[in-house]
Design a protein around this motif. Structure first.
Motif, mmCIF file in Angstrom:
data_model
loop_
_atom_site.group_PDB
_atom_site.id
_atom_site.type_symbol
_atom_site.label_atom_id
_atom_site.label_comp_id
_atom_site.label_asym_id
_atom_site.label_seq_id
_atom_site.Cartn_x
_atom_site.Cartn_y
_atom_site.Cartn_z
ATOM 1 N N MET A 1 0.815 -1.174 -0.164
ATOM 2 C CA MET A 1 -0.060 0.005 -0.054
ATOM 3 C C MET A 1 0.943 1.263 -0.020
ATOM 4 S SD MET A 1 -2.732 1.272 2.904
ATOM 5 C CE MET A 1 -3.957 -0.310 2.395
ATOM 6 N N LYS A 2 0.410 2.230 -0.804
ATOM 7 C CA LYS A 2 1.225 3.321 -0.932
ATOM 8 C C LYS A 2 1.115 4.238 0.352
ATOM 9 C CE LYS A 2 0.904 3.913 -5.906
ATOM 10 N NZ LYS A 2 0.566 4.935 -6.943
ATOM 11 N N ALA A 3 2.244 4.979 0.629
ATOM 12 C CA ALA A 3 2.421 6.002 1.807
ATOM 13 C C ALA A 3 1.064 6.704 1.988
ATOM 14 C CB ALA A 3 3.480 6.713 1.842
ATOM 15 N N GLY A 4 0.721 7.499 1.033
ATOM 16 C CA GLY A 4 -0.441 8.476 0.917
ATOM 17 C C GLY A 4 -1.900 7.640 1.325
ATOM 18 N N ARG A 5 -2.022 6.539 0.532
ATOM 19 C CA ARG A 5 -3.295 5.642 0.710
ATOM 20 C C ARG A 5 -3.164 5.180 2.328
ATOM 21 N NH1 ARG A 5 -4.523 1.319 -3.625
ATOM 22 N NH2 ARG A 5 -4.748 3.379 -4.712
ATOM 23 N N ALA A 6 -1.989 4.814 2.804
ATOM 24 C CA ALA A 6 -1.967 4.117 4.233
ATOM 25 C C ALA A 6 -2.464 5.328 4.961
ATOM 26 C CB ALA A 6 -0.529 3.803 4.410
ATOM 27 N N LEU A 7 -1.916 6.387 4.868
ATOM 28 C CA LEU A 7 -2.183 7.752 5.657
ATOM 29 C C LEU A 7 -3.582 7.864 5.861
ATOM 30 C CD1 LEU A 7 -1.462 10.261 7.627
ATOM 31 C CD2 LEU A 7 -1.004 11.222 5.416
ATOM 32 N N TRP A 8 -4.290 7.914 4.726
ATOM 33 C CA TRP A 8 -5.731 8.402 4.740
ATOM 34 C C TRP A 8 -6.545 7.356 5.378
ATOM 35 C CZ3 TRP A 8 -6.785 13.016 5.038
ATOM 36 C CH2 TRP A 8 -6.040 13.870 4.565
ATOM 37 N N THR A 9 -6.047 5.821 5.116
ATOM 38 C CA THR A 9 -6.825 4.899 5.712
ATOM 39 C C THR A 9 -6.843 5.100 7.060
ATOM 40 O OG1 THR A 9 -6.174 3.383 3.747
ATOM 41 C CG2 THR A 9 -6.809 2.209 5.829
ATOM 42 N N TRP A 10 -5.711 5.155 7.722
ATOM 43 C CA TRP A 10 -5.181 5.491 9.078
ATOM 44 C C TRP A 10 -6.225 6.473 9.667
ATOM 45 C CZ3 TRP A 10 -3.528 9.785 11.917
ATOM 46 C CH2 TRP A 10 -3.276 9.457 13.119
ATOM 47 N N VAL A 11 -6.405 7.738 8.937
ATOM 48 C CA VAL A 11 -7.062 8.826 9.325
ATOM 49 C C VAL A 11 -8.694 8.564 9.448
ATOM 50 C CG1 VAL A 11 -8.140 10.907 8.706
ATOM 51 C CG2 VAL A 11 -5.723 10.644 8.655
ATOM 52 N N ALA A 12 -9.016 7.584 8.557
ATOM 53 C CA ALA A 12 -10.471 6.951 8.484
ATOM 54 C C ALA A 12 -10.608 6.022 9.841
ATOM 55 C CB ALA A 12 -10.977 6.350 7.311
ATOM 56 N N ALA A 13 -9.991 5.106 9.978
ATOM 57 C CA ALA A 13 -9.941 4.175 11.138
ATOM 58 C C ALA A 13 -9.900 5.002 12.359
ATOM 59 C CB ALA A 13 -8.869 3.349 10.993
ATOM 60 N N CYS A 14 -9.172 6.085 12.633
ATOM 61 C CA CYS A 14 -9.065 6.855 13.868
ATOM 62 C C CYS A 14 -10.387 7.482 14.045
ATOM 63 C CB CYS A 14 -7.842 7.519 13.965
ATOM 64 S SG CYS A 14 -6.333 6.558 14.144
ATOM 65 N N ALA A 15 -10.615 8.194 12.917
ATOM 66 C CA ALA A 15 -11.959 8.791 13.092
ATOM 67 C C ALA A 15 -13.160 8.162 13.470
ATOM 68 C CB ALA A 15 -12.317 9.688 11.590
ATOM 69 N N ALA A 16 -13.299 6.734 12.885
ATOM 70 C CA ALA A 16 -14.530 5.943 13.290
ATOM 71 C C ALA A 16 -14.292 5.574 14.708
ATOM 72 C CB ALA A 16 -14.174 4.621 12.241
ATOM 73 N N GLY A 17 -12.827 5.237 15.365
ATOM 74 C CA GLY A 17 -12.843 4.964 16.478
ATOM 75 C C GLY A 17 -13.099 5.890 17.512
ATOM 76 N N ALA A 18 -13.207 7.333 17.304
ATOM 77 C CA ALA A 18 -13.265 8.449 18.049
ATOM 78 C C ALA A 18 -14.761 8.536 17.869
ATOM 79 C CB ALA A 18 -12.339 9.457 17.560
ATOM 80 N N GLY A 19 -15.522 8.449 16.746
ATOM 81 C CA GLY A 19 -17.077 8.275 16.560
ATOM 82 C C GLY A 19 -17.604 7.276 17.511
ATOM 83 N N LEU A 20 -17.246 6.024 17.470
ATOM 84 C CA LEU A 20 -17.761 5.261 18.247
ATOM 85 C C LEU A 20 -17.857 5.557 19.838
ATOM 86 C CD1 LEU A 20 -16.668 1.917 16.641
ATOM 87 C CD2 LEU A 20 -18.723 2.708 16.663
ATOM 88 N N VAL A 21 -16.815 6.304 20.104
ATOM 89 C CA VAL A 21 -16.683 6.417 21.613
ATOM 90 C C VAL A 21 -17.422 7.718 21.868
ATOM 91 C CG1 VAL A 21 -14.911 7.494 23.244
ATOM 92 C CG2 VAL A 21 -14.025 5.654 21.907
ATOM 93 N N LEU A 22 -17.318 8.623 20.908
ATOM 94 C CA LEU A 22 -18.455 9.893 21.525
ATOM 95 C C LEU A 22 -19.945 9.308 21.118
ATOM 96 C CD1 LEU A 22 -16.799 12.613 19.177
ATOM 97 C CD2 LEU A 22 -16.750 12.441 21.680
ATOM 98 N N LEU A 23 -20.269 8.327 20.381
ATOM 99 C CA LEU A 23 -21.789 7.904 20.237
ATOM 100 C C LEU A 23 -22.049 7.126 21.568
ATOM 101 C CD1 LEU A 23 -24.291 6.995 18.504
ATOM 102 C CD2 LEU A 23 -23.212 5.209 17.905
ATOM 103 N N ALA A 24 -21.070 6.577 22.159
ATOM 104 C CA ALA A 24 -21.374 5.613 23.431
ATOM 105 C C ALA A 24 -21.360 6.535 24.732
ATOM 106 C CB ALA A 24 -20.212 4.594 23.666
ATOM 107 N N ALA A 25 -20.452 7.636 24.677
ATOM 108 C CA ALA A 25 -20.378 8.396 25.601
ATOM 109 C C ALA A 25 -21.705 9.487 25.935
ATOM 110 C CB ALA A 25 -19.150 9.407 25.370
#
Length: 214
Positions: A1-25
């Protein structure tokens, strides 16, 4: 996986994780019933660290995009700590009896008036919070270990510009082209006759006269 694509995949995963936490909170995790009275207990009371940790993780995502090198790794470690804190808070606040004392504080008269107490603590919200915390923890570890290979936001602008050396060469070339153009005009050439914009050659007899005068 290219570095740029890996970066934005990481951003999406972290944003999803934070969204789950905020939803449960923002939900009630425990409901304690005293006879006919039900007392809900929110996640903000059971696990008050969830919201701040999720917002801090989102800020860390932006910081990873804006930084490079050692600072990016430090931000990754901070995000991993936020994820670990979310997991610990979800486990602690998700216990069935975790909200009993808080509910008794909300309804002290009802708690004293009856011995019949029912506790409803669905696991869906603590599980969602824990899953979000796990994503943040993993994201922080990945950023700390591999974040140095990802591109930064400033690289896009660095690639677009010619750089100082290229600009200097272009400036020198432009000055030389202007000088040649004026020399051709002095020797009698017509620069408007060439539709391509190239510097026309001066007539031979004018060049000889110009050369002889010099």
């Amino acid at each position: 996986m290219k570095a740029g694509r890996a970066l934005w995949t990481w951003v999406a995963a972290c944003a999803a994780g934070a969204g789950l936490v905020l939803l449960a909170a923002g939900r009630d995790w425990v409901t304690v019933t005293y006879g006919a009275r039900a007392v809900p207990v929110s996640a903000a009371e059971l696990a008050p660290a969830l919201g701040p940790a999720a917002w801090a993780a989102l800020a860390a995502v932006v910081a990873v995009l804006a930084t490079r090198g050692l600072w990016r790794r430090i931000v990754g470690v901070a995000m991993a700590l936020c994820g670990a804190g979310v997991i610990a808070a979800a486990v602690s606040g998700g216990r069935p009896d975790a909200g009993l004392a808080i509910a008794a504080e909300h309804a002290p008269m009802a708690a004293k008036a009856t011995d019949v107490v029912q506790i409803a603590a669905p696991l869906v919200w603590p599980v969602l919070a824990g899953a979000g915390g796990l994503l943040l923890l993993a994201g922080g570890v990945v950023a700390a270990l591999r974040g140095g290979r990802w591109p930064g936001m400033s690289e896009r602008y660095d690639r677009q510009g010619p750089g100082r050396e290229g600009a200097a060469r272009a400036s020198a070339g432009g000055a030389q082209t202007d000088r040649e153009l004026w020399d051709a005009i002095d020797l009698g050439a017509d620069p408007t006759a060439d539709p391509e914009g190239e510097i026309p050659a001066a007539p031979r007899e004018n060049r000889e006269k110009g050369g002889g005068g010099r």
